[in-house]
Motif scaffolding. Structure first.
Motif, short mmCIF file in Angstrom:
data_model
loop_
_atom_site.label_atom_id
_atom_site.label_comp_id
_atom_site.label_asym_id
_atom_site.label_seq_id
_atom_site.Cartn_x
_atom_site.Cartn_y
_atom_site.Cartn_z
N HIS A 126 -14.92 -0.76 5.36
CA HIS A 126 -14.37 0.13 4.33
C HIS A 126 -14.91 1.55 4.45
N GLU A 140 -11.49 1.60 -2.07
CA GLU A 140 -12.01 2.78 -1.38
C GLU A 140 -12.45 3.84 -2.37
N ARG A 184 0.81 -1.21 0.00
CA ARG A 184 0.00 0.00 0.00
C ARG A 184 0.85 1.28 0.00
N THR A 204 -7.18 3.34 -1.60
CA THR A 204 -7.01 2.12 -2.37
C THR A 204 -8.04 2.15 -3.50
N GLY A 210 -5.56 -2.05 4.24
CA GLY A 210 -5.75 -1.83 2.81
C GLY A 210 -6.08 -3.06 1.99
#
Length: 224
Positions: free
Chosen positions: A197, A158, A68, A155, A96
């Motif tokens: 999330h 996301e 990440r 990410t 992540g």
């Protein structure tokens, strides 16, 4: 043909995962340790990492963190582990991870969820205009997000979650709908994945966190 890196020290499980993925047309490599996984990632960037958490030289979450924070990589990570407590899932998503499967697992479910991840990674959308909502600025084409002029690193999952909520601005999206739209599946018992999330996304959005509203017992809505 997608290249998938399997980070797993139990040989039988690693071979089962590899066979399952290869049957579906993927190329695989196996790393039994964190050190070997990092070495292979430096040699060739995989399109997905299937990651165990309990490895001989450390916690798999360290590799998740490495991926990440590695510059210019958006490698999706699927955690495949025997650690199935809710706190373990939360930690995985906090670091992540894009998905989380608990052993023992169904090879068919694994294949379907790998397919869903790769599909959303490769999905090409037509160019879209920048989105500006108060201090929140989003460029859908470059996947860049800014809050009050400062870069926010999300990410891919996301980012897709945020964009999905914004596109339905003012409408309530159930957890099941979000699972289908963002993750590409609706397996029973995975609604908590959405909650984790959303919590992580809000934390990253800082002063813009309140734009994502919780509709208790139903799901989430981006403020109109």
């Amino acid at each position: 043909m997608s290249y998938i890196l399997i980070v797993e020290d139990e040989e039988d499980i690693a071979r089962l995962v590899a066979r399952t993925l290869e049957k579906n047309g993927h190329k695989t490599r196996i790393a039994p340790t964190l050190a070997k996984a990092q070495e292979l990632i430096e040699q060739e960037t995989p399109e997905l990492v299937v990651l165990d958490l309990m490895l001989p030289d450390g916690d798999g979450l360290e590799l998740c963190k490495y991926i990440r924070f590695k510059e210019q990589t958006e490698i999706p990570v699927m955690i495949l582990t025997a650690k199935g407590e809710e706190i373990d899932r939360i930690l995985g998503f906090e670091m992540g991870a894009d998905d989380y499967i608990v052993k023992p697992f169904s090879p068919k479910e694994l294949a379907l969820r790998v397919k869903a991840i790769l599909k959303r990674v490769k999905q090409i959308e037509p160019p879209s205009s920048a989105i500006n909502i108060g201090p929140l600025n989003i460029d859908p084409n470059s996947m860049k997000v800014k809050v009050e002029g400062k870069d926010v690193r999300l990410t891919r999952t996301e980012f897709n979650l945020l964009l999905t909520l914004i596109k339905a601005r003012g409408k309530v999206l159930t957890r099941e709908i979000l699972l289908e739209k963002v993750w590409g599946y609706t397996f029973e018992g995975y609604a908590r994945t959405v909650d984790t999330h959303v919590r992580r996304l809000r934390k990253k959005l800082g002063p813009c966190a309140e734009m994502i509203e919780t509709v208790w017992g139903i799901g989430y809505r981006f403020k109109d």
